[in-house]
Every structure is written in C-alpha cells, then in structure tokens.
Design a protein around this motif. Structure first.
Motif, PDB file in Angstrom:
ATOM      1  N   ASN A 107      12.387   3.090  -9.895  1.00  0.00           N
ATOM      2  CA  ASN A 107      11.713   4.186  -9.186  1.00  0.00           C
ATOM      3  C   ASN A 107      12.140   4.231  -7.721  1.00  0.00           C
ATOM      4  OD1 ASN A 107      10.283   2.073  -8.143  1.00  0.00           O
ATOM      5  ND2 ASN A 107       8.267   2.901  -8.598  1.00  0.00           N
TER       6      ASN A 107
ATOM      7  N   MET B 213       3.469  10.323  -3.947  1.00  0.00           N
ATOM      8  CA  MET B 213       3.033  10.878  -2.665  1.00  0.00           C
ATOM      9  C   MET B 213       4.206  10.886  -1.683  1.00  0.00           C
ATOM     10  SD  MET B 213      -0.647   9.254  -1.773  1.00  0.00           S
ATOM     11  CE  MET B 213      -2.048   9.390  -2.830  1.00  0.00           C
TER      12      MET B 213
ATOM     13  N   PHE C  43      -5.930   0.752  -3.513  1.00  0.00           N
ATOM     14  CA  PHE C  43      -6.269   1.197  -2.157  1.00  0.00           C
ATOM     15  C   PHE C  43      -7.666   0.686  -1.818  1.00  0.00           C
ATOM     16  CE2 PHE C  43      -3.610   4.853  -3.850  1.00  0.00           C
ATOM     17  CZ  PHE C  43      -2.424   4.289  -3.405  1.00  0.00           C
TER      18      PHE C  43
ATOM     19  N   MET D 273       3.797   2.805 -12.008  1.00  0.00           N
ATOM     20  CA  MET D 273       4.218   1.464 -11.589  1.00  0.00           C
ATOM     21  C   MET D 273       2.990   0.581 -11.414  1.00  0.00           C
ATOM     22  SD  MET D 273       7.092  -0.148 -10.001  1.00  0.00           S
ATOM     23  CE  MET D 273       7.316  -1.666  -9.112  1.00  0.00           C
TER      24      MET D 273
ATOM     25  N   ARG E  24      -4.907   3.884 -12.836  1.00  0.00           N
ATOM     26  CA  ARG E  24      -4.438   4.750 -11.756  1.00  0.00           C
ATOM     27  C   ARG E  24      -3.064   5.326 -12.096  1.00  0.00           C
ATOM     28  NH1 ARG E  24      -3.386   2.128  -5.880  1.00  0.00           N
ATOM     29  NH2 ARG E  24      -1.778   1.014  -7.052  1.00  0.00           N
ATOM     30  N   ALA E  25      -2.184   4.457 -12.591  1.00  0.00           N
ATOM     31  CA  ALA E  25      -0.839   4.926 -12.946  1.00  0.00           C
ATOM     32  C   ALA E  25      -0.896   5.887 -14.127  1.00  0.00           C
ATOM     33  CB  ALA E  25       0.063   3.733 -13.249  1.00  0.00           C
TER      34      ALA E  25
ATOM     35  N   ARG F   6       9.121  10.499  -9.219  1.00  0.00           N
ATOM     36  CA  ARG F   6       8.225   9.340  -9.276  1.00  0.00           C
ATOM     37  C   ARG F   6       6.897   9.658  -9.967  1.00  0.00           C
ATOM     38  NH1 ARG F   6       9.447   7.289  -3.232  1.00  0.00           N
ATOM     39  NH2 ARG F   6      10.886   5.578  -3.686  1.00  0.00           N
ATOM     40  N   ARG F   7       6.484  10.938  -9.956  1.00  0.00           N
ATOM     41  CA  ARG F   7       5.231  11.290 -10.639  1.00  0.00           C
ATOM     42  C   ARG F   7       5.257  10.875 -12.092  1.00  0.00           C
ATOM     43  NH1 ARG F   7       4.747  17.683  -9.518  1.00  0.00           N
ATOM     44  NH2 ARG F   7       4.879  17.531  -7.266  1.00  0.00           N
TER      45      ARG F   7
ATOM     46  N   ASP G  52      10.112  12.310  -4.934  1.00  0.00           N
ATOM     47  CA  ASP G  52       8.659  12.312  -5.147  1.00  0.00           C
ATOM     48  C   ASP G  52       8.305  12.963  -6.475  1.00  0.00           C
ATOM     49  OD1 ASP G  52       8.073  11.018  -2.745  1.00  0.00           O
ATOM     50  OD2 ASP G  52       8.228  12.903  -1.641  1.00  0.00           O
TER      51      ASP G  52
ATOM     52  N   MET H 126      -1.620   9.785 -13.890  1.00  0.00           N
ATOM     53  CA  MET H 126      -0.576  10.749 -13.529  1.00  0.00           C
ATOM     54  C   MET H 126       0.172  11.227 -14.773  1.00  0.00           C
ATOM     55  SD  MET H 126      -0.899  10.936 -10.261  1.00  0.00           S
ATOM     56  CE  MET H 126       0.581  11.620  -9.537  1.00  0.00           C
TER      57      MET H 126
ATOM     58  N   THR I 198      -3.807  15.440  -4.850  1.00  0.00           N
ATOM     59  CA  THR I 198      -2.878  15.781  -3.767  1.00  0.00           C
ATOM     60  C   THR I 198      -1.469  16.054  -4.284  1.00  0.00           C
ATOM     61  OG1 THR I 198      -2.513  13.430  -3.403  1.00  0.00           O
ATOM     62  CG2 THR I 198      -4.134  14.499  -2.010  1.00  0.00           C
ATOM     63  N   VAL I 199      -1.003  15.262  -5.228  1.00  0.00           N
ATOM     64  CA  VAL I 199       0.381  15.401  -5.689  1.00  0.00           C
ATOM     65  C   VAL I 199       0.474  16.410  -6.836  1.00  0.00           C
ATOM     66  CG1 VAL I 199       2.359  14.207  -6.689  1.00  0.00           C
ATOM     67  CG2 VAL I 199       0.965  13.068  -4.955  1.00  0.00           C
TER      68      VAL I 199
ATOM     69  N   VAL J 289      -6.868  10.254  -6.266  1.00  0.00           N
ATOM     70  CA  VAL J 289      -6.289  10.715  -4.996  1.00  0.00           C
ATOM     71  C   VAL J 289      -4.899  11.330  -5.190  1.00  0.00           C
ATOM     72  CG1 VAL J 289      -5.399   8.408  -4.360  1.00  0.00           C
ATOM     73  CG2 VAL J 289      -5.829  10.106  -2.591  1.00  0.00           C
ATOM     74  N   ALA J 290      -4.078  10.714  -6.035  1.00  0.00           N
ATOM     75  CA  ALA J 290      -2.733  11.279  -6.227  1.00  0.00           C
ATOM     76  C   ALA J 290      -2.766  12.496  -7.151  1.00  0.00           C
ATOM     77  CB  ALA J 290      -1.788  10.220  -6.791  1.00  0.00           C
TER      78      ALA J 290
ATOM     79  N   GLN K 204       0.824  -1.207   0.000  1.00  0.00           N
ATOM     80  CA  GLN K 204       0.000   0.000   0.000  1.00  0.00           C
ATOM     81  C   GLN K 204       0.860   1.259   0.000  1.00  0.00           C
ATOM     82  OE1 GLN K 204      -3.495   0.369  -0.094  1.00  0.00           O
ATOM     83  NE2 GLN K 204      -3.237  -1.705  -0.836  1.00  0.00           N
TER      84      GLN K 204
END
Lengths: 276, 257
Positions: B56, A182, B97, B89, B157-158, B84-85, B81, B161, B112-113, B108-109, A173
């Motif tokens: 990464n 993040m 999640f 991965m 999800r990946a 990694r954006r 960080d 970004m 926030t990111v 979510v990323a 996770q």
C-alpha cells in the motif's frame, strides 16, 4: 557482651540517631522562622504599610471605580491575542514541518526573530506605526492593535510548542490514517492535530498565562482611559492617589485570572489522560 | 491472468527496496489472487514487513512495480489515496486513534474519504464491530480496551472501508499470549468469508490451518512458496528447514554466535 550493652555502646559512639538528628534540625528551622516573624511584627510600621499598600477605602474605590471593567479588558485583550497566536502558531508549526524548503526557512526566521525580541519593542513599534504610515488604521480600535501586537509574539512561542506536539504524535497514527485512504491534509486535521493539541495543553496554558501578564504592555500604545486594562488602571489610580493600594489590588486581580486557568488546565489534562 | 481466469489482486514485479546501504528487498515477484489467503513467514529482518508495506506504498519501492487491482500504484501519477481505500491494513501496534471512540475510529474514514452519510457509516461500523465481537464496546476509547480487543477494533476499522484486500503486519506479535487466539479466530472467520488476505506472521498454526499459500522469505528474497502442507510440512530448502526448526522447536536450537 549482652544485647543491651551493645546498644549502649552504639549510642555512645554515634551520638544522636538519624531520627533524633532530623527532629533537632526541624526544631531549629521552626525557631528561626518564629524569630524572624516576631522581629517583623515588632519592628515594622504596620500602620504605614497598611496605609500605603492595603488601604481599605482605596480598595473599595478601585472596585467601584472600574476595576472589573479593567479586568474584562485584560481578558478581552488576552483572549483575542491567544486566538491569533494559536491560529498563526499552528500555521507556522505546519510550515516548519513542510516539505517545501522556503516555507520552513520563513517560519524558522519568524520564530527566531519574534522569540528573541522583547515584547515591549513590538508594542513600541506598533505605537509608532501611525506616525510612520500616515492614515494607517488597524480595524477594531483599540482591540486590533493590541491583539496583533500580542498575537505576533505569542504565535512565535506557540509555533514551537505546537510543532513539538505534532512531532510527538506517533508515526503509526498518520500511517493508519493514510492506509484508510485519507489524504495528508485530512489526516493532519482529523488525526494528528487533535492529538498534538492534547499533548501540548500544559505548555500552551503556560503561554496563555504569560499572555495574560504581557497584556499589561498595552499602556505603551497609549489607549484611552476607558480601554485601560488592569495595569494601566492600577497605575493611573495609584498616581492620582499617591498610594500603591490600587496597583496592588489590580495585581491581585491577575491571580483571579491565572489561578482558575491553572485549575481548568489540570482538569482538561486529567480528561485527556483518560483518552490516551 | 491465472489459470482459472481471475485477475490477481496484487501483482508484484521485481521489487527492490533499500534503506541507505541496507538492501532489504532484492527482487521480489509474486501475486495474490482473489479470495486467496497468503501467509508470509521468515526470520526477522528478512524484509517481510517491508514487502507488505510496499503493497500500500507506506514504503516507496526503490525499484520494480506493484499492481493492486490491476492499477500500477508505483506510478508517480497514481491516485494513491483512491487505491488505498481498497486495501485494508492492520498493524502490529494496532494504531487505533486514541482520541476517538471505538465507533468513531470505524466511521471517521467512511464519512470523510468515502463520503458516506453518518447514519450509513454507523451502520457499517456496527456490523463490522459485531463481526469481530465488540459491538458492546462501541462507546469505549481505545485505552480502555485490552490489546486483543484493540486489534479487533483495528480489523473492524479496516473492514468498514469494504476493502478488496486486507494486509496484516504481524497482527498478534504485540499481544499477550492469552489474547492471540481471539484475534486469530477473527482472522480465520474473515478468511472463511472469502476475504483476500496477505498476512505477515509468526503464528505457524495459523499459517498451516488457514493459509492457501505460504511464502518463506529470507534476506530479501522469496526462498520458497507453496501450500502450507509443502512449505511447513516438507520444506525443500535448508534455510526454510533451519527457520522452521527454530520456530517450531525453540528449546532445541543450537546456540549461535
């Protein structure tokens, strides 16, 4: 030898079959129970018992004379302490898992100390504080003192529960969250902690129920009659009336708080299970 | 710089990684160019997943350098960080999640990111879920999806970004056989759309059909690499031949100790 003959010899040899034996055993257990109940019914002085423990007039007097107010106080004391325990416990749990050694040591020392200490000692200490430090006042009197005393101990218990929850969140996770860019703090807040709290919901509810009961120690600090919680209320009234009924009534009220809590937790658990 | 002038997206120099006494990577040099699809194959324990996780920095290399988009991410002062954006991965175990809905997993990323507005993040997530064929599942929770669907959400999800590079760590190894195809199809489409991909896999058919280059690893080193036609079709090294024979013809493997 025919089949029926064989069955007959088997019965002779073994006596009762397992099913028959189980039935016999159950019958004996019920018989003992009935005898005990009958003995209790005929030997006890029921009038006296009801008079001392369950006097209807006194139950009514308690209800009209501030029982609900005392119950509200119990809930208020518990809720505030739970919030303090939860916040401080989370901070302590994160400190225990910190990369920085001294944070880990501090948290461990705190947890071991307050977990090993009887809560009553903390309450006595708080009752003596104003004597030791003259002019010391804790805000939100009397809530501040109660919340602090209860919360300090609760935090130690909750910290260990929350730490276990954090560690139970799979490593993948945090890896997934970090891979999305993040930072560690954000990943902890958004991804790890919400899952950790779901995992520890049942033991945390257990801590809450313990806290409801520990709030009875408030009488050690010595609060005004108006600030009395259930135990203090029941004790004072029982003393005045020389009868145990008010105390029993107050005790019953604790169940009115803890039983619905138990049901609520089971609901939340079922909900959390769906999302896992 | 490569021959055609494009810069490699990933450049690995003399990479070493040990876990205690276990020397998993023993000097890896290789590059992944823009729009290239590279498949890494090899026996289990050969270090291919570790190599991918070093790209990464989920694993900290013991020695050597890793450049991603020209930036040395092994530099201790690198803004990891931020780096990694740009690196998507996908994990073997999906790692969605579980407490968030499919849509929120993908937003979510972003919010926030990348600090995208909620509406923009939702639009991007929807587009990518559509791309993997799961736009009808946006309100579901991961536990309600099959393994293949979960892995496709993980890909969406990946992708949300907008990464410059996608890493896949044995993305189909945890799936039931009948669910492997849907994930590989999504990956093939991604490759055709020009995504740069580094894929650790046991799916030889995928490597053969989709990869521009196949890298064979064994015992922590790259044994040989080249076009799938050469490496899978006509391997030069004994170790490659042995491995491929075991994978492609598993019913005729001589028992070993």
């Amino acid at each position: 030898m025919s089949k029926t003959e064989a069955a007959a010899t088997a019965t002779e040899r073994r006596g009762l079959s397992p099913r028959q034996r189980a039935r016999r055993s159950r019958q004996i257990q019920y018989a003992i129970l009935v005898v005990l109940v009958l003995v209790a019914l005929f030997t006890a002085d029921w009038k006296q018992i009801i008079d001392v423990f369950f006097k209807p007039e006194l139950v009514w007097d308690a209800i009209t004379g501030g029982l609900w107010h005392a119950m509200l106080k119990t809930i208020e004391y518990t809720a505030g302490a739970f919030v303090i325990g939860l916040v401080a416990g989370t901070v302590l749990a994160l400190m225990r898992l910190s990369q920085v050694g001294p944070y880990r040591w501090l948290a461990t020392a705190y947890i071991e100390f307050f977990r090993g200490l009887p809560a009553i000692i903390v309450f006595i200490a708080f009752s003596l504080l104003p004597l030791a430090f003259e002019g010391l006042t804790i805000p939100f009197d009397p809530y501040g003192v109660v919340w602090l005393a209860l919360g300090i101990v609760a935090a130690a218990y909750m910290a260990e529960v929350i730490r276990a929850g954090i560690q139970a969140v799979p490593k993948g996770q945090i890896e997934a969250a970090r891979s999305l860019g993040m930072p560690f703090g954000l990943a902890t807040r958004k991804i790890v902690l919400p899952q950790a709290f779901r995992i520890v919901l049942p033991p945390l509810a257990n801590d809450l129920i313990l806290l409801v009961k520990d709030s009875s120690l408030v009488f050690i600090i010595g609060v005004s009659t108006d600030a009395n919680e259930l135990t203090g209320f029941g004790r004072e009234m029982a003393n005045n009336e020389s009868n145990l009924t008010p105390l029993i009534t107050a005790g019953f009220c604790y169940l009115l708080i803890t039983l619905p809590l138990g049901i609520l937790v089971r609901r939340l658990e079922a909900q959390a299970a769906k999302a896992r | 710089m490569t021959v055609d002038g494009t810069r490699p997206i990933v450049e690995i120099q003399n990479l070493h990684k040990s876990f205690g006494d276990n020397h998993v990577l023993r000097g890896i040099d290789f590059t992944v160019n823009q729009r290239e699809v590279v498949c890494v194959i090899g026996p289990s324990g050969s270090g291919k997943s570790t190599l991918l996780r070093c790209v990464n920095l989920l694993e900290q290399p013991s020695d050597g350098k890793v450049f991603v988009r020209g930036e040395d991410i092994t530099d201790p002062d690198c803004f990891l960080d931020d780096a990694r954006r740009h690196i998507g991965m996908v994990f073997q175990q999906f790692n969605l999640f579980p407490h968030l809905s499919v849509l929120t997993n993908c937003t979510v990323a972003q919010t926030t990111v990348l600090k995208r507005k909620q509406s923009e993040a939702v639009a991007v997530a929807r587009a990518n879920l559509e791309r993997v064929g799961l736009h009808e599942k946006i309100d579901a929770y991961p536990a309600q999806l099959s393994g293949g669907q979960q892995q496709r959400v993980a890909i969406a999800r990946a992708l949300s970004m907008d990464p410059a590079l996608m890493l896949f760590d044995e993305p189909t190894s945890a799936l039931d056989p009948e669910l492997v195809g849907e994930v590989l199809t999504v990956m093939r489409k991604l490759a055709e759309d020009g995504m740069t991909m580094l894929v650790v896999t046991h799916e030889m058919a995928f490597a053969r059909e989709v990869a521009d280059r196949v890298v064979f690893m064994d015992a922590g080193v790259i044994v040989e690499q080249g076009s799938p036609h050469d490496v899978i079709g006509a391997p030069q090294h004994d170790r490659t031949r042995t491995f491929l024979k075991r994978v492609l013809d598993p019913t005729h493997v001589p028992p070993t100790s």
